[in-house]
Structures are given as C-alpha cells and as structure tokens.
Design a protein around this motif. Sequence first.
Motif, PDB file in Angstrom:
ATOM      1  N   TYR A  37       0.832  -1.200   0.000  1.00  0.00           N
ATOM      2  CA  TYR A  37       0.000   0.000   0.000  1.00  0.00           C
ATOM      3  C   TYR A  37       0.870   1.253   0.000  1.00  0.00           C
ATOM      4  N   ILE A  41       0.788   3.758  -3.257  1.00  0.00           N
ATOM      5  CA  ILE A  41       0.043   5.015  -3.124  1.00  0.00           C
ATOM      6  C   ILE A  41       0.790   6.178  -3.791  1.00  0.00           C
ATOM      7  N   LEU A  91      -5.450  -2.556  -3.006  1.00  0.00           N
ATOM      8  CA  LEU A  91      -6.120  -1.629  -2.093  1.00  0.00           C
ATOM      9  C   LEU A  91      -5.750  -0.180  -2.397  1.00  0.00           C
ATOM     10  N   ALA A  92      -4.517   0.061  -2.849  1.00  0.00           N
ATOM     11  CA  ALA A  92      -4.142   1.406  -3.272  1.00  0.00           C
ATOM     12  C   ALA A  92      -4.990   1.833  -4.472  1.00  0.00           C
ATOM     13  N   ILE A  94      -7.981   0.634  -5.312  1.00  0.00           N
ATOM     14  CA  ILE A  94      -9.362   0.792  -4.869  1.00  0.00           C
ATOM     15  C   ILE A  94      -9.526   2.116  -4.121  1.00  0.00           C
ATOM     16  N   SER A  95      -8.554   2.462  -3.288  1.00  0.00           N
ATOM     17  CA  SER A  95      -8.599   3.745  -2.568  1.00  0.00           C
ATOM     18  C   SER A  95      -8.596   4.911  -3.541  1.00  0.00           C
ATOM     19  N   ASP A  96      -7.758   4.831  -4.565  1.00  0.00           N
ATOM     20  CA  ASP A  96      -7.695   5.878  -5.578  1.00  0.00           C
ATOM     21  C   ASP A  96      -9.031   5.990  -6.322  1.00  0.00           C
ATOM     22  N   ILE A  98     -12.049   5.146  -5.224  1.00  0.00           N
ATOM     23  CA  ILE A  98     -13.048   5.713  -4.316  1.00  0.00           C
ATOM     24  C   ILE A  98     -12.819   7.214  -4.137  1.00  0.00           C
ATOM     25  N   ALA A  99     -11.554   7.617  -3.944  1.00  0.00           N
ATOM     26  CA  ALA A  99     -11.251   9.041  -3.774  1.00  0.00           C
ATOM     27  C   ALA A  99     -11.639   9.834  -5.012  1.00  0.00           C
TER      28      ALA A  99
END
Length: 112
Positions: A37, A41, A91-92, A94-96, A98-99
């Motif tokens: 992660y 990121i 997960l990085a 997916i986070s991107d 969502i953001a």
Amino acid sequence: MIKIEFVSCHKLPERSFFYKGKQFPFCARCTGIYVGYFIFIPLLWFMKIDIYWALLAVLPTIIDGLTQAYCNRESNNLLRFASGILAGYGLAGISDFIAYWIVFFFKYLIFN
C-alpha cells in the motif's frame, strides 16, 4: 518500545517476521499489505490502476487466507507476504478509485 494496537492483526509469532530477535508488529500478510500500500500510493500520481486490476490483485490474498482457514492448508510467510503486497497494490488502486469518485461527486454534483 512503540506498540501498534489500532489494527486487527492476530500477530501470531509463527506467522510473523522477526528482526534481530524482535517480532514485527504485524503478521507477514499484514506486513505485505502495508508495504504494498505504501509503495503504490505514491506511484498513483504517475500511473493509474484500473479498478478491475485492483480487485484482481486482492484475490490471491483472499484465496490464500480462506484456503488456509477452511481447507486445512498451511501457507508460509513468503507466500503470505507476496500475496499481501499484491493486496496492498490492489487496495491502493481501490482507494484511488473511491477518492476519485468522492471528489467527482462533490465537485460536479453537489457544488454545481
């Protein structure tokens, strides 16, 4: 000594790495997830991860964890760590994803 207590990790000694006789604060899988992660990121500034690739990257960790839990199979720390790095990558991404959609929602739908 710093204790990290805010995460839910079993921290079993046989599933953790050791350095100079001291156990890591996370198991091998969680260590891989955090390493992946935090590596990926910053790389998201230069390359984007497609959401399908991100979801696919998390799959090996899910398969490894579930087969170990329910299929009487024992994984090893190297496999846990490697699949954890892939999960961190996913997960990085997916986070991107969502953001991006949160910013899009507020920028174009709320404030217009």
